[in-house]
Scaffold this motif. Sequence first.
Motif, mmCIF file in Angstrom:
data_model
loop_
_atom_site.group_PDB
_atom_site.id
_atom_site.type_symbol
_atom_site.label_atom_id
_atom_site.label_comp_id
_atom_site.label_asym_id
_atom_site.label_seq_id
_atom_site.Cartn_x
_atom_site.Cartn_y
_atom_site.Cartn_z
ATOM 1 N N ARG A 169 0.825 -1.204 0.000
ATOM 2 C CA ARG A 169 0.000 0.000 0.000
ATOM 3 C C ARG A 169 0.861 1.257 0.000
ATOM 4 O O ARG A 169 0.609 2.207 -0.735
ATOM 5 C CB ARG A 169 -0.937 -0.006 1.224
ATOM 6 N N MET A 170 1.900 1.241 0.834
ATOM 7 C CA MET A 170 2.790 2.404 0.900
ATOM 8 C C MET A 170 3.544 2.606 -0.409
ATOM 9 O O MET A 170 3.769 3.741 -0.842
ATOM 10 C CB MET A 170 3.770 2.236 2.064
ATOM 11 N N ALA A 171 3.935 1.504 -1.051
ATOM 12 C CA ALA A 171 4.660 1.602 -2.323
ATOM 13 C C ALA A 171 3.789 2.247 -3.399
ATOM 14 O O ALA A 171 4.278 3.057 -4.201
ATOM 15 C CB ALA A 171 5.127 0.221 -2.763
ATOM 16 N N LYS A 172 2.503 1.904 -3.431
ATOM 17 C CA LYS A 172 1.593 2.486 -4.412
ATOM 18 C C LYS A 172 1.434 3.985 -4.187
ATOM 19 O O LYS A 172 1.407 4.777 -5.136
ATOM 20 C CB LYS A 172 0.233 1.792 -4.326
ATOM 21 N N ILE A 173 1.329 4.383 -2.912
ATOM 22 C CA ILE A 173 1.205 5.806 -2.577
ATOM 23 C C ILE A 173 2.476 6.554 -2.988
ATOM 24 O O ILE A 173 2.429 7.639 -3.567
ATOM 25 C CB ILE A 173 0.929 5.977 -1.070
ATOM 26 N N GLU A 174 3.625 5.946 -2.697
ATOM 27 C CA GLU A 174 4.895 6.593 -3.029
ATOM 28 C C GLU A 174 5.054 6.748 -4.535
ATOM 29 O O GLU A 174 5.495 7.793 -5.029
ATOM 30 C CB GLU A 174 6.057 5.783 -2.448
ATOM 31 N N ARG A 175 4.707 5.720 -5.284
ATOM 32 C CA ARG A 175 4.841 5.784 -6.743
ATOM 33 C C ARG A 175 3.948 6.884 -7.330
ATOM 34 O O ARG A 175 4.377 7.669 -8.187
ATOM 35 C CB ARG A 175 4.489 4.431 -7.358
ATOM 36 N N SER A 176 2.700 6.963 -6.875
ATOM 37 C CA SER A 176 1.772 7.958 -7.422
ATOM 38 C C SER A 176 2.170 9.375 -7.017
ATOM 39 O O SER A 176 1.891 10.334 -7.743
ATOM 40 C CB SER A 176 0.342 7.661 -6.954
ATOM 41 N N THR A 177 2.830 9.514 -5.868
ATOM 42 C CA THR A 177 3.281 10.831 -5.417
ATOM 43 C C THR A 177 4.535 11.271 -6.152
ATOM 44 O O THR A 177 4.643 12.407 -6.621
ATOM 45 C CB THR A 177 3.554 10.805 -3.896
ATOM 46 N N LEU A 178 5.509 10.362 -6.276
ATOM 47 C CA LEU A 178 6.792 10.714 -6.885
ATOM 48 C C LEU A 178 6.654 11.135 -8.342
ATOM 49 O O LEU A 178 7.372 12.026 -8.806
ATOM 50 C CB LEU A 178 7.764 9.539 -6.769
ATOM 51 N N VAL A 179 5.761 10.508 -9.077
ATOM 52 C CA VAL A 179 5.649 10.808 -10.504
ATOM 53 C C VAL A 179 5.212 12.264 -10.734
ATOM 54 O O VAL A 179 5.445 12.831 -11.809
ATOM 55 C CB VAL A 179 4.672 9.817 -11.183
ATOM 56 N N LYS A 180 4.635 12.885 -9.731
ATOM 57 C CA LYS A 180 4.190 14.277 -9.832
ATOM 58 C C LYS A 180 5.253 15.274 -9.370
ATOM 59 O O LYS A 180 5.077 16.479 -9.528
ATOM 60 C CB LYS A 180 2.922 14.477 -8.990
ATOM 61 N N CYS A 181 6.339 14.763 -8.768
ATOM 62 C CA CYS A 181 7.337 15.661 -8.177
ATOM 63 C C CYS A 181 8.209 16.310 -9.239
ATOM 64 O O CYS A 181 8.662 15.660 -10.186
ATOM 65 C CB CYS A 181 8.228 14.893 -7.195
ATOM 66 N N LYS A 182 8.477 17.611 -9.047
ATOM 67 C CA LYS A 182 9.358 18.342 -9.957
ATOM 68 C C LYS A 182 10.779 18.443 -9.407
ATOM 69 O O LYS A 182 11.728 18.577 -10.165
ATOM 70 C CB LYS A 182 8.802 19.742 -10.195
ATOM 71 N N TYR A 183 10.907 18.428 -8.090
ATOM 72 C CA TYR A 183 12.216 18.624 -7.461
ATOM 73 C C TYR A 183 12.421 17.579 -6.379
ATOM 74 O O TYR A 183 11.557 17.376 -5.533
ATOM 75 C CB TYR A 183 12.317 20.024 -6.852
ATOM 76 N N ILE A 184 13.582 16.939 -6.402
ATOM 77 C CA ILE A 184 13.902 15.889 -5.427
ATOM 78 C C ILE A 184 15.331 16.096 -4.938
ATOM 79 O O ILE A 184 16.217 16.404 -5.734
ATOM 80 C CB ILE A 184 13.762 14.484 -6.047
#
Length: 215
Positions: free
Chosen positions: A1-16
């Motif tokens: 569940r956490m991996a799915k949340i992380e994947r959907s969040t990261l794909v929207k990130c502009k700066y890391i």
Amino acid sequence: RMAKIERSTLVKCKYIFGQTDWDRRVSQILAPNSLYWRLDRIIRSEFYQYEWSYRSNKNFIIFTINSNHFYKGFETLCLSLNELNNIGFNCEWHVAGISEDDLIVKVVKKKIKNKFPNHNLKLLGNLNEKELTEKLLDSNLFIMTSHIENESNALYEAMILGLPCISTFVGGTGSTIEDGYNGILIQDGDPYAMAGAILELHNDKEKTILLGQNA
């Protein structure tokens, strides 16, 4: 569940920002349109004030900072200590962050049964910064046993004190330890390799001191 949340969040990130080659490479896949910066950490002040020195004429003490999580490799630690016990190697393995009544201890005892070491495994529970520093300085070497890791504050703290360190080669640990220069990297989940690396440093004083100095 956490991996799915992380994947959907990261794909929207502009700066890391991150610290290791591992997280930089992963971000290129999970956030392909992002910009990445390396941003190193400053660790707790206590660890900058002291320097480890070689310990002799005392019990050989191995130190690990762990936690009540399944991915931190507590079972590998226990199996490694069991192998050392089987060949008559006299040592104590001190573990901060875990207590006897933690779930991970009960699970590992059930899993490995009579291979669980009892007499020379010391579970210290949670330690504050000063207590942790004192325990590290009084140890012969530090071992990180994780199955999953990025950058490890525990490994950073041990290395900056000048302890010789052994770590599983997972995640970002290859950006922190250069194998054979400032520490030893071993295969993840391999108690024989871990036990063998411990013996290697125990039997080679010059290498042990040099690894700590380079760290």
